[in-house]
Design an enzyme around this catalytic site. Structure first.
Site, PDB file in Angstrom:
ATOM      1  N   ARG A 131       0.815  -1.241   0.000  1.00  9.03           N
ATOM      2  CA  ARG A 131       0.000   0.000   0.000  1.00  9.03           C
ATOM      3  C   ARG A 131       0.836   1.274   0.000  1.00  9.03           C
ATOM      4  O   ARG A 131       0.395   2.337   0.410  1.00  9.03           O
ATOM      5  CB  ARG A 131      -0.989   0.017   1.171  1.00  9.03           C
ATOM      6  CG  ARG A 131      -1.969  -1.113   1.133  1.00  9.03           C
ATOM      7  CD  ARG A 131      -3.304  -0.735   1.735  1.00  9.03           C
ATOM      8  NE  ARG A 131      -4.271  -1.766   1.479  1.00  9.03           N
ATOM      9  CZ  ARG A 131      -4.478  -2.801   2.289  1.00  9.03           C
ATOM     10  NH1 ARG A 131      -3.807  -2.902   3.404  1.00  9.03           N
ATOM     11  NH2 ARG A 131      -5.362  -3.713   1.979  1.00  9.03           N
ATOM     12  N   LYS A 153       2.876  11.199 -11.250  1.00 10.10           N
ATOM     13  CA  LYS A 153       2.023  10.325 -12.067  1.00 10.10           C
ATOM     14  C   LYS A 153       2.783   9.042 -12.333  1.00 10.10           C
ATOM     15  O   LYS A 153       3.915   9.084 -12.835  1.00 10.10           O
ATOM     16  CB  LYS A 153       1.675  10.989 -13.395  1.00 10.10           C
ATOM     17  CG  LYS A 153       0.501  11.924 -13.317  1.00 10.10           C
ATOM     18  CD  LYS A 153       0.061  12.325 -14.718  1.00 10.10           C
ATOM     19  CE  LYS A 153      -1.092  13.299 -14.662  1.00 10.10           C
ATOM     20  NZ  LYS A 153      -1.436  13.821 -16.006  1.00 10.10           N
ATOM     21  N   GLU A 195       8.206  18.046 -24.841  1.00  7.41           N
ATOM     22  CA  GLU A 195       7.596  18.431 -23.557  1.00  7.41           C
ATOM     23  C   GLU A 195       8.097  19.813 -23.117  1.00  7.41           C
ATOM     24  O   GLU A 195       7.365  20.573 -22.495  1.00  7.41           O
ATOM     25  CB  GLU A 195       7.906  17.384 -22.469  1.00  7.41           C
ATOM     26  CG  GLU A 195       7.425  15.963 -22.778  1.00  7.41           C
ATOM     27  CD  GLU A 195       5.910  15.761 -22.630  1.00  7.41           C
ATOM     28  OE1 GLU A 195       5.188  16.729 -22.341  1.00  7.41           O
ATOM     29  OE2 GLU A 195       5.467  14.602 -22.833  1.00  7.41           O
ATOM     30  N   LYS A 237       6.516  22.982 -14.207  1.00  4.84           N
ATOM     31  CA  LYS A 237       5.699  21.823 -13.835  1.00  4.84           C
ATOM     32  C   LYS A 237       5.405  21.816 -12.340  1.00  4.84           C
ATOM     33  O   LYS A 237       4.276  21.520 -11.919  1.00  4.84           O
ATOM     34  CB  LYS A 237       6.384  20.521 -14.269  1.00  4.84           C
ATOM     35  CG  LYS A 237       5.540  19.317 -13.887  1.00  4.84           C
ATOM     36  CD  LYS A 237       5.618  18.158 -14.804  1.00  4.84           C
ATOM     37  CE  LYS A 237       4.567  17.125 -14.405  1.00  4.84           C
ATOM     38  NZ  LYS A 237       4.742  15.866 -15.096  1.00  4.84           N
ATOM     39  N   GLU A 247      -5.043  16.611 -10.987  1.00  7.77           N
ATOM     40  CA  GLU A 247      -5.571  17.016 -12.304  1.00  7.77           C
ATOM     41  C   GLU A 247      -7.076  17.284 -12.302  1.00  7.77           C
ATOM     42  O   GLU A 247      -7.827  16.753 -13.118  1.00  7.77           O
ATOM     43  CB  GLU A 247      -5.228  15.936 -13.343  1.00  7.77           C
ATOM     44  CG  GLU A 247      -5.187  16.504 -14.755  1.00  7.77           C
ATOM     45  CD  GLU A 247      -4.613  15.544 -15.770  1.00  7.77           C
ATOM     46  OE1 GLU A 247      -3.441  15.196 -15.649  1.00  7.77           O
ATOM     47  OE2 GLU A 247      -5.354  15.141 -16.668  1.00  7.77           O
ATOM     48  N   ARG A 251      -3.752  21.282 -14.087  1.00 12.70           N
ATOM     49  CA  ARG A 251      -2.787  20.248 -14.499  1.00 12.70           C
ATOM     50  C   ARG A 251      -3.156  19.662 -15.863  1.00 12.70           C
ATOM     51  O   ARG A 251      -2.282  19.177 -16.586  1.00 12.70           O
ATOM     52  CB  ARG A 251      -2.679  19.146 -13.430  1.00 12.70           C
ATOM     53  CG  ARG A 251      -1.587  18.152 -13.766  1.00 12.70           C
ATOM     54  CD  ARG A 251      -1.143  17.289 -12.614  1.00 12.70           C
ATOM     55  NE  ARG A 251      -0.053  16.435 -13.031  1.00 12.70           N
ATOM     56  CZ  ARG A 251       0.656  15.675 -12.230  1.00 12.70           C
ATOM     57  NH1 ARG A 251       0.395  15.647 -10.941  1.00 12.70           N
ATOM     58  NH2 ARG A 251       1.634  14.932 -12.697  1.00 12.70           N
ATOM     59  N   ASN A 255      -1.442  18.365 -20.607  1.00 15.84           N
ATOM     60  CA  ASN A 255      -1.759  17.351 -21.617  1.00 15.84           C
ATOM     61  C   ASN A 255      -1.855  17.921 -23.020  1.00 15.84           C
ATOM     62  O   ASN A 255      -2.304  17.230 -23.941  1.00 15.84           O
ATOM     63  CB  ASN A 255      -3.085  16.667 -21.281  1.00 15.84           C
ATOM     64  CG  ASN A 255      -2.939  15.749 -20.106  1.00 15.84           C
ATOM     65  OD1 ASN A 255      -1.945  15.049 -19.975  1.00 15.84           O
ATOM     66  ND2 ASN A 255      -3.912  15.758 -19.223  1.00 15.84           N
ATOM     67  N   HIS A 258      -1.311  15.718 -25.981  1.00 17.62           N
ATOM     68  CA  HIS A 258      -1.319  14.313 -25.551  1.00 17.62           C
ATOM     69  C   HIS A 258      -2.585  13.556 -25.960  1.00 17.62           C
ATOM     70  O   HIS A 258      -2.550  12.342 -26.094  1.00 17.62           O
ATOM     71  CB  HIS A 258      -1.143  14.220 -24.029  1.00 17.62           C
ATOM     72  CG  HIS A 258       0.262  14.534 -23.573  1.00 17.62           C
ATOM     73  ND1 HIS A 258       0.854  15.760 -23.793  1.00 17.62           N
ATOM     74  CD2 HIS A 258       1.197  13.780 -22.933  1.00 17.62           C
ATOM     75  CE1 HIS A 258       2.076  15.752 -23.294  1.00 17.62           C
ATOM     76  NE2 HIS A 258       2.319  14.560 -22.775  1.00 17.62           N
ATOM     77  N   HIS A 262      -1.496  10.295 -27.567  1.00 19.76           N
ATOM     78  CA  HIS A 262      -1.751   9.004 -26.922  1.00 19.76           C
ATOM     79  C   HIS A 262      -2.568   8.081 -27.834  1.00 19.76           C
ATOM     80  O   HIS A 262      -2.340   6.861 -27.853  1.00 19.76           O
ATOM     81  CB  HIS A 262      -2.522   9.200 -25.609  1.00 19.76           C
ATOM     82  CG  HIS A 262      -1.644   9.658 -24.469  1.00 19.76           C
ATOM     83  ND1 HIS A 262      -2.150  10.050 -23.255  1.00 19.76           N
ATOM     84  CD2 HIS A 262      -0.302   9.763 -24.351  1.00 19.76           C
ATOM     85  CE1 HIS A 262      -1.160  10.389 -22.448  1.00 19.76           C
ATOM     86  NE2 HIS A 262      -0.023  10.222 -23.091  1.00 19.76           N
ATOM     87  N   HIS A 277       7.101   8.545 -27.465  1.00 18.27           N
ATOM     88  CA  HIS A 277       6.127   9.440 -26.833  1.00 18.27           C
ATOM     89  C   HIS A 277       6.326  10.912 -27.233  1.00 18.27           C
ATOM     90  O   HIS A 277       5.370  11.591 -27.609  1.00 18.27           O
ATOM     91  CB  HIS A 277       6.181   9.256 -25.312  1.00 18.27           C
ATOM     92  CG  HIS A 277       5.235  10.148 -24.580  1.00 18.27           C
ATOM     93  ND1 HIS A 277       3.864  10.069 -24.740  1.00 18.27           N
ATOM     94  CD2 HIS A 277       5.449  11.181 -23.722  1.00 18.27           C
ATOM     95  CE1 HIS A 277       3.281  10.999 -24.000  1.00 18.27           C
ATOM     96  NE2 HIS A 277       4.227  11.688 -23.368  1.00 18.27           N
TER      97      HIS A 277
HETATM   98  N1  GLY Z   1       2.808  14.653 -18.001  1.00 20.03           N
HETATM   99  C1  GLY Z   1       1.663  15.364 -17.592  1.00 20.03           C
HETATM  100  C2  GLY Z   1       1.504  15.452 -16.124  1.00 20.03           C
HETATM  101  O1  GLY Z   1       2.379  15.043 -15.377  1.00 20.03           O
HETATM  102  O2  GLY Z   1       0.502  15.928 -15.659  1.00 20.03           O
END
Ligand code: GLY
Length: 379
Positions: A131, A153, A195, A237, A247, A251, A255, A258, A262, A277
């Site tokens: 956990r 993430k 990025e 960031k 998010e 946040r 994206n 993305h 994606h 990516h």
């Molecule tokens: N890569 C996008 C984020 O970390 O929110």
């Protein structure tokens, strides 16, 4: 005298706080602090098998093992291939079972040393083992240094979509050795710039101008350009993640590019030979600008500037021109619905309102999206 930089990333609600250290040969500069955190603990080092064989003293993994072994007798190492096809349930299960076999406990520390795949899968294992275990991110690719290692993430891919299974689990520390960038294959280096450019586009026009002006020096890895842009990216960031860890709002701007990216990655079965990516994100960013232009949210001039900067950093700006990839626009459309931002069956797009300004839009008509994809993919 210390020559590294440090950012403290902390949640405004007080639920997490940790340092990001950035510098050349950083582990030697912060050795004391690092060793204090792992002293007498069981350490599990998951590293990118790109660094194999690790028997030479000059090898970064070998150096790291030596530093760890000075303060603990319990170190287990696990090489993992850093392909996105490896970021799956099977690999996760095998890693977890190995760490359980070696009796990982709640006081243990997992260290991830590698690119985004290693950080994401290792971080996810850390989030669910017993956990939740402490872990330290040591990103070695530009993309991981400027993005995936920061913000907690973690996750894996499934056939249905990228990063759809995962957890928010913040690392105890992020240690960014900028000298590792020179070990990267060029394609990986360029992918990281997608990025970096993204940060400038979502919220910092001056940073965009800086990148546009200095791209040649950056590509030639002249000092201090690369280090400065890694620091700047982590700073942007950190500020965003501090406001919105899970998010729920800002946040989502991270994206940009993305949603389309994606979908392409998933449809191409995460095969790195087709698309990595950062390349998918670069194409996705250009598509977001072209879609914005259609919706009168940004100008043609902005689109041209963005396509140009993407090309300057040697990245693709259009899927149909990239390696002759043939995709079915209707399948891409369907895949968009696997995006984590879909709510009540509605797509949400991160769209630029010019350079340095971003909005979320969830009321586009299906026909608008389908026509746009047809143009982008087939015509
Ligand atoms: N890569 C996008 C984020 O970390 O929110």
């Amino acid at each position: 005298m210390s020559v590294y930089k440090k950012i403290i990333i902390k949640d405004l609600k007080g639920s997490f706080k940790y340092p990001i250290f950035i510098g050349r040969d950083i582990i030697n500069q912060i050795r004391f602090d690092f060793q204090k955190q792992i002293k007498n603990k069981k350490v599990f080092l998951i590293y990118d098998d790109f660094f194999n064989p690790i028997n030479k003293a000059s090898n970064p993994v070998s150096k790291l093992k030596k530093i760890i072994s000075q303060v603990t007798t319990s170190l287990k190492v696990f090489p993992v291939k850093s392909r996105d096809t490896n970021k799956n349930f099977n690999k996760l299960q095998s890693l977890i079972e190995k760490m359980l076999f070696y009796k990982i406990d709640r006081d243990s520390v997992i260290i991830t040393f590698g690119g985004g795949v290693i950080g994401d899968i290792g971080g996810f294992a850390a989030s669910i083992l017993l956990r939740g275990i402490n872990y330290i991110q040591m990103p070695t690719t530009l993309l991981a240094q400027v993005d995936s290692s920061v913000g907690g993430k973690t996750g894996i891919n499934t056939k249905l979509g990228k990063n759809l299974v995962g957890a928010f689990h913040q690392p105890a520390k992020v240690i960014i050795d900028t000298s590792l960038i020179s070990t990267l294959p060029k394609r990986e280096l360029y992918a990281g710039f997608a990025e970096v450019i993204k940060y400038s586009l979502i919220c910092d026009k001056d940073f965009f101008q800086y990148l546009d002006l200095n791209y040649k020096k950056i590509l030639m890895m002249k000092k201090p350009f690369l280090e400065d842009l890694i620091f700047k990216s982590c700073l942007i960031k950190s500020k965003i993640v501090s406001q919105d860890e899970k998010e729920k709002g800002v946040r989502a701007f991270l994206n940009l590019g993305h949603t389309f990216g994606h979908a392409f990655e998933a449809l191409l079965n995460y095969k790195n030979s087709h698309l990595i990516h950062g390349e998918a994100v670069a194409i996705g960013i250009c598509m977001a600008f072209r879609l914005s232009e259609k919706l009168n949210l940004c100008s043609k001039d902005d689109v041209i500037k963005v396509e140009n900067i993407i090309s300057k950093f040697k990245l693709p700006n259009c899927i149909k021109k990239h390696k002759n990839l043939k995709l079915d626009y209707k399948k891409v459309f369907k895949k968009l619905y696997s995006d984590k931002k879909v709510k009540n069956g509605k797509l949400t797009f991160v769209l630029p309102k010019g350079i340095g300004n971003t909005i979320l839009k969830n009321n586009l008509k299906e026909k608008t999206i389908l026509d746009f994809l047809k143009e982008e993919i087939h015509e």
